[in-house]
Design an enzyme around this catalytic site. Structure first.
Site, PDB file in Angstrom:
ATOM      1  N   GLU A 118       7.175   0.595   0.670  1.00 51.41           N
ATOM      2  CA  GLU A 118       7.879  -0.327  -0.219  1.00 51.41           C
ATOM      3  C   GLU A 118       7.694  -1.773   0.240  1.00 51.41           C
ATOM      4  O   GLU A 118       7.565  -2.685  -0.583  1.00 51.41           O
ATOM      5  CB  GLU A 118       9.372   0.026  -0.268  1.00 51.41           C
TER       6      GLU A 118
ATOM      7  N   GLY B 215      -2.111   2.035  -0.605  1.00 51.50           N
ATOM      8  CA  GLY B 215      -3.262   1.319  -1.144  1.00 51.50           C
ATOM      9  C   GLY B 215      -3.606   1.737  -2.554  1.00 51.50           C
ATOM     10  O   GLY B 215      -4.132   0.934  -3.341  1.00 51.50           O
TER      11      GLY B 215
ATOM     12  N   ARG C 210     -17.170  14.423   6.283  1.00 49.56           N
ATOM     13  CA  ARG C 210     -16.045  13.496   6.168  1.00 49.56           C
ATOM     14  C   ARG C 210     -14.890  13.930   7.049  1.00 49.56           C
ATOM     15  O   ARG C 210     -14.262  13.102   7.724  1.00 49.56           O
ATOM     16  CB  ARG C 210     -15.595  13.402   4.705  1.00 49.56           C
TER      17      ARG C 210
ATOM     18  N   ARG D 125      -0.634  13.956   6.100  1.00 41.98           N
ATOM     19  CA  ARG D 125      -1.280  15.000   5.299  1.00 41.98           C
ATOM     20  C   ARG D 125      -2.729  15.207   5.732  1.00 41.98           C
ATOM     21  O   ARG D 125      -3.256  16.318   5.636  1.00 41.98           O
ATOM     22  CB  ARG D 125      -1.226  14.630   3.814  1.00 41.98           C
TER      23      ARG D 125
ATOM     24  N   GLY E 170      38.138  24.543   5.959  1.00 37.00           N
ATOM     25  CA  GLY E 170      39.190  25.506   5.672  1.00 37.00           C
ATOM     26  C   GLY E 170      38.912  26.391   4.479  1.00 37.00           C
ATOM     27  O   GLY E 170      39.256  27.581   4.485  1.00 37.00           O
TER      28      GLY E 170
ATOM     29  N   ARG F 215     -11.044  15.437  -3.058  1.00 40.17           N
ATOM     30  CA  ARG F 215     -10.237  15.789  -4.217  1.00 40.17           C
ATOM     31  C   ARG F 215     -10.629  15.004  -5.464  1.00 40.17           C
ATOM     32  O   ARG F 215     -10.787  15.566  -6.555  1.00 40.17           O
ATOM     33  CB  ARG F 215      -8.750  15.555  -3.915  1.00 40.17           C
TER      34      ARG F 215
END
Length: 578
Positions: A478, A549, A353, A403, A33, A262
């Site tokens: 978790e 990991g 890779r 990812r 409303g 990375r």
């Protein structure tokens, strides 16, 4: 006889007209409303409204719409819980620095502080997670306040991000004399661009063209600088690392791309060039523990992407595409000092890779429980997804697999805020904005539960997305942390192997449950042909993701990952057991 021009206009009409004048092509919201006067006029103007089942989903959809179209994302919600339900989604948009406008209603002015329905201090709640938060209490000020809210959301003079504006319902109905409505505030304004100063450009050229092992890392601020970025990489011979903020700015097959290495690159680089990228937890905060050999050059048009955590030498303050163009022009034909052997070896190892990883996806072994590895999902997507498909990833553990597994050039995920539940609403918005491209969303079963009812929204609005649920009946990152670091005491991290395909069918979507990896490609083909569709893919809990990991779920003291945390402790002089 010419009809006389109306002498007054309702502010609700001004809001709707303002949105139309700024090129808003779709609004996401949940009616109530307090906001109905605006909702009604927006609909009358023909701006499509995607009505959702929860206000957070409306903001998530507006977020994805802005990311994928370059338009302002807009959400409409009512007062009280309508506003508070959006806080997490607004915080996520703030973290992602997305131009988004949240418009809400609030109690009429005469009822202020009297205990009216759904009254609470919305602005105080929203202020910490927005660039602008205001109550517009003066009817004739509606266009001016909206103009400022949008300017702030788009980063005019600062960092972009969500703005919040609310209107008391009586203000939305109060007539405004037409002569008081200034047309200036309805006009769109192009994004401001500014070039960097010559001294910082010259210093950047000296740093970049003298470096032996330079790496360029991009973020949100580099999205409009793709051509200039590629020219810089080609001229300099640097290697390149993207992040999820800038996926697709540089093609994956560009020779500078070495994203699978990375850790190696961050450890060995002697110069790090950030372009529109914060040095947040995903980049180890720029710490010398993570970049032990590197000097930094920072390029950005906002302070948070220019000076956070590690100062640049130099810092090039300017619109990234203009800054990169200026650096290239100043460098001219100067020959770079890059170690070509280093870059060539990194490129070779990355290609090997990446190819090996892609080949192994379809052979990922089942767990001890006999259920398939989640990587089989990504093998099927690579085999079946249409060219140009938009990929969405949502979850904790599954995001680590996604990812790497999702190679789509257009990609969205839970982001640096780690906001679970974005998958379904992001995919709905993506499918509505780009119905011709195909949209595939991969969610963990835990993350899917946040906004599962938005499958109903997808069906009602014809959002032809495919929703793949990686169903391991657990909050698995978790659960793994509890198993490894808390004596195997598994508490509150296990779910049921619920039949999410049946849920999808109950809501009107196509649905299949898949337990055999050999059936995945066929199921995905059928889902794409019958979207919106839900594929409930039962996967093993035994597959340990790289994030799990590496300790992301454990939350080490100094850095997000165990290896970086150990290096940080050593840098601080702490004794670390081998």
């Amino acid at each position: 006889m010419i009809a006389a021009e109306p002498k007054s206009v309702a502010p609700a009409q001004l809001v709707a007209r303002f949105l139309a004048s700024r090129g808003v092509t779709r609004v996401f919201g949940l009616q109530g409303g307090h906001i109905q006067p605006v909702w009604d006029v927006v609909a009358q103007l023909g701006i499509p409204i995607v009505d959702v089942r929860h206000e957070a989903a409306a903001v998530h959809m507006a977020h994805a719409h802005a990311e994928l179209t370059g338009e302002l994302g807009v959400a409409l919600v009512t007062a009280g819980p309508g506003v508070t339900n959006t806080v997490t989604a607004i915080a996520n948009a703030s973290s992602a620095r997305v131009p988004l406008l949240l418009v809400a209603g609030c109690a009429p002015r005469p009822q202020t502080n009297m205990g009216p329905l759904q009254e609470m201090p919305h602005v105080a709640v929203m202020a910490p997670v927005t660039r602008y938060a205001r109550t517009c209490r003066v009817a004739e000020a509606v266009p001016r306040e909206l103009d400022e809210a949008v300017a702030r959301a788009c980063g005019d003079g600062g960092e972009p991000g969500p703005s919040y504006i609310e209107f008391p319902t009586d203000v939305l109905r109060e007539p405004v004399a037409t002569q008081l409505v200034l047309e200036d505030f309805f006009a769109s304004h192009p994004a401001r661009e500014f070039a960097p100063d010559d001294a910082s450009v010259a210093a950047a050229v000296e740093a970049l063209w003298s470096a032996r092992r330079p790496v360029v890392i991009t973020g949100r601020g580099a999205r409009d600088a793709g051509p200039e970025l590629i020219r810089l990489l080609d001229a300099l011979g640097a290697v390149y690392l993207d992040t999820q903020e800038s996926r697709g700015v540089v093609p994956d097959d560009h020779p500078a791309t070495v994203s699978s290495l990375r850790g190696t690159v961050m450890n060995e680089a002697d110069l790090v060039v950030t372009v529109g990228r914060k040095l947040d937890y995903q980049l180890g905060y720029g710490s010398p523990a993570v970049f032990p050999n590197a000097r930094f050059v920072r390029i950005a048009d906002t302070a948070p992407e220019l000076i956070d955590n590690r100062r640049g030498d130099p810092e090039v303050y300017g619109t990234p595409k203009l800054a990169l163009a200026a650096i290239l022009a100043a460098a001219g034909s100067r020959r770079a000092a890059v170690d070509a052997q280093w870059t060539a070896e990194l490129s070779r190892r990355h290609r090997e890779r990446s190819a090996s990883y892609g080949a192994r996806l379809a052979m990922a072994p089942s767990g001890a429980d006999g259920r398939m590895h989640p990587n089989r999902i990504f093998a099927a997507i690579r085999g079946v997804a249409p060219a140009g498909a938009i990929a969405i990833a949502d979850g904790g553990d599954i995001l680590s697999f996604a990812r790497l597994g999702l190679t789509n050039r257009t990609y969205l995920d839970s982001g640096s805020f780690g906001c679970l539940g974005v998958g379904v609403p992001f995919a709905v918005a993506a499918a509505l904005a780009h119905p011709e491209r195909g949209v595939i969303c991969v969610s963990g079963d835990g993350a899917f539960g946040f906004n599962a009812m938005e499958i109903d929204t997808a069906v009602r609005h014809g959002a032809k997305a495919v929703f793949i649920i990686a169903n391991n009946a657990a909050w698995n990152i978790e659960r793994h942390d509890q198993d490894v670091n808390y004596g195997g005491r598994i508490v509150g991290t296990e779910l049921a192997y619920s039949d999410y395909a049946a849920l999808g069918r109950a809501l009107g979507a196509y649905g299949e449950r898949v337990t055999d990896p050999g059936e995945l490609e066929g199921a995905l083909k059928r889902a794409l042909a019958n979207a919106p569709a839900v594929l409930d893919v039962v996967v093993t809990r035994d597959a340990i993701s790289s994030d799990s990991g590496k300790g992301l779920g454990f939350v080490p003291a100094y850095q997000p990952l165990n290896a970086w945390d150990v290096a940080e402790r050593r840098r601080r002089g702490e004794h670390v057991e081998e």
